[in-house]
Write a protein that holds these residues in place. Structure first.
Motif, PDB file in Angstrom:
ATOM      1  N   LEU A  19       0.821  -1.214   0.000  1.00  0.00           N
ATOM      2  CA  LEU A  19       0.000   0.000   0.000  1.00  0.00           C
ATOM      3  C   LEU A  19       0.848   1.255   0.000  1.00  0.00           C
ATOM      4  O   LEU A  19       1.929   1.292   0.603  1.00  0.00           O
ATOM      5  CB  LEU A  19      -0.911   0.028   1.234  1.00  0.00           C
ATOM      6  CG  LEU A  19      -1.837  -1.158   1.459  1.00  0.00           C
ATOM      7  CD1 LEU A  19      -1.298  -2.039   2.582  1.00  0.00           C
ATOM      8  CD2 LEU A  19      -3.245  -0.686   1.794  1.00  0.00           C
ATOM      9  N   THR A  21       0.557   4.934   1.571  1.00  0.00           N
ATOM     10  CA  THR A  21      -0.240   5.520   2.644  1.00  0.00           C
ATOM     11  C   THR A  21       0.518   6.659   3.314  1.00  0.00           C
ATOM     12  O   THR A  21       1.753   6.683   3.315  1.00  0.00           O
ATOM     13  CB  THR A  21      -0.612   4.443   3.695  1.00  0.00           C
ATOM     14  OG1 THR A  21      -1.355   5.039   4.743  1.00  0.00           O
ATOM     15  CG2 THR A  21       0.631   3.767   4.268  1.00  0.00           C
ATOM     16  N   GLU A  23      -0.412   7.243   6.493  1.00  0.00           N
ATOM     17  CA  GLU A  23      -0.607   6.857   7.886  1.00  0.00           C
ATOM     18  C   GLU A  23       0.154   5.574   8.169  1.00  0.00           C
ATOM     19  O   GLU A  23       0.020   4.580   7.452  1.00  0.00           O
ATOM     20  CB  GLU A  23      -2.092   6.654   8.180  1.00  0.00           C
ATOM     21  CG  GLU A  23      -2.920   7.917   8.041  1.00  0.00           C
ATOM     22  CD  GLU A  23      -4.365   7.696   8.402  1.00  0.00           C
ATOM     23  OE1 GLU A  23      -4.691   6.609   8.927  1.00  0.00           O
ATOM     24  OE2 GLU A  23      -5.172   8.610   8.169  1.00  0.00           O
ATOM     25  N   THR A 146       3.087   9.266  -1.581  1.00  0.00           N
ATOM     26  CA  THR A 146       2.755   9.227  -0.150  1.00  0.00           C
ATOM     27  C   THR A 146       4.030   9.142   0.689  1.00  0.00           C
ATOM     28  O   THR A 146       5.127   8.915   0.158  1.00  0.00           O
ATOM     29  CB  THR A 146       1.868   8.015   0.168  1.00  0.00           C
ATOM     30  OG1 THR A 146       2.551   6.815  -0.210  1.00  0.00           O
ATOM     31  CG2 THR A 146       0.541   8.102  -0.573  1.00  0.00           C
ATOM     32  N   VAL A 161     -10.520  -0.627   0.849  1.00  0.00           N
ATOM     33  CA  VAL A 161      -9.158  -0.104   0.762  1.00  0.00           C
ATOM     34  C   VAL A 161      -8.474  -0.768  -0.431  1.00  0.00           C
ATOM     35  O   VAL A 161      -8.554  -1.985  -0.594  1.00  0.00           O
ATOM     36  CB  VAL A 161      -8.373  -0.395   2.060  1.00  0.00           C
ATOM     37  CG1 VAL A 161      -6.913   0.030   1.911  1.00  0.00           C
ATOM     38  CG2 VAL A 161      -9.024   0.314   3.232  1.00  0.00           C
TER      39      VAL A 161
END
Length: 271
Positions: A19, A21, A23, A146, A161
């Protein structure tokens, strides 16, 4: 998120979602900034122990890992820069005066003896530095949008997601099945690629590239001999990676019902 493919091929480990991200996943393992580590060992932990991992531009383990995860041209940070790396991957830095000086400094600084030896005498994965330079031209760096790249067991990723890709650790029979499945609904015969790249570049950088293409291909990895050393203790010596851009993963998942994966030939191989 469950996987029909994992069930159909009797996968012994967890599919790993890759992923982008901003976060950091709670409890995710992460290399200390500036410390050495192998990205593939983190993938192995996610697949075999359900342990999430996360990387950013300060914690990617090695310059090949930074490059492979999409954090720009980290090979420029290699000792001796791009020239030092081109020699390292091929015939070595011995005989190149700047390289000899760098090796002396690494020894004095307590660098790993194996790395200094490879730095001087080369990994010899390419014939000469010029071939490495041309190889890098075919593997342009990427800057992901990201802060983090995360590896998470797919079962821990909520529906809705969307990872960039999904990677699985497979044995030879499972690899054969996934190659067939990747060609099941498409014309042609090159819907799966086996590139010469680092292990982490096969599961991340090239999958990221394929994810943005009109007809994304799957990527077979772990042809990186060095990475195989670091994953072997976790997953076994027969394991390779098979990485699917997420859009392609969804298509392949939908093709499991009614396919050869429900037929006698596949089931006989599983006995």
């Amino acid at each position: 998120m469950e996987s029909a493919i994992a069930k159909a091929i009797n996968l012994k480990s967890y599919p790993v979602a890759i992923l982008w991200t901003d976060e950091k996943p709670e409890g995710a393992a992460q290399f200390s900034p500036g410390s050495w580590g192998c990205v593939m060992a983190m993938l192995g932990a996610a697949a075999t122990k359900a342990k999430s991992a996360v990387f950013d531009r300060d914690s990617f383990g090695c310059v090949g890992g930074g490059y492979g995860l999409g954090f720009g041209n980290t090979y420029e940070q290699f000792p001796g820069g791009l020239e030092g790396f081109s020699r390292f991957l091929s015939s070595g830095n011995a005989g190149w005066e700047p390289g000899e000086r760098i090796a002396e400094g690494m020894r004095a600084g307590g660098a790993r003896g194996e790395f200094v030896d490879h730095f001087l005498h080369g990994e010899r994965y390419k014939k000469d530095p010029e071939t490495v330079r041309r190889y890098l031209e075919a593997l342009p760096p990427m800057e992901i949008p990201t802060r983090y790249v995360a590896f998470r067991p797919l079962t821990q990723v909520a529906e809705g997601v969307e990872p960039v890709a999904v990677s699985v650790l497979v044995d030879p029979d499972q690899l054969a099945a996934l190659v067939v499945l990747a060609n099941y609904d498409r014309p042609g015969l090159e819907n799966v690629a086996i590139p010469f790249v680092a292990g982490c570049q096969a599961v991340a950088l090239l999958a990221f590239r394929e994810a943005s293409s009109e007809h994304p291909r799957c990527i077979v990895g772990q042809t990186d001999l060095s990475a195989r050393k670091y994953l072997r203790s976790q997953a076994g010596k027969e394991i390779t990676t098979f990485t699917m851009p997420f859009r392609r993963f969804r298509e392949m998942e939908s093709n499991v019902p009614g396919s050869f994966l429900e037929g006698d030939t596949w089931h006989s191989l599983q006995q």
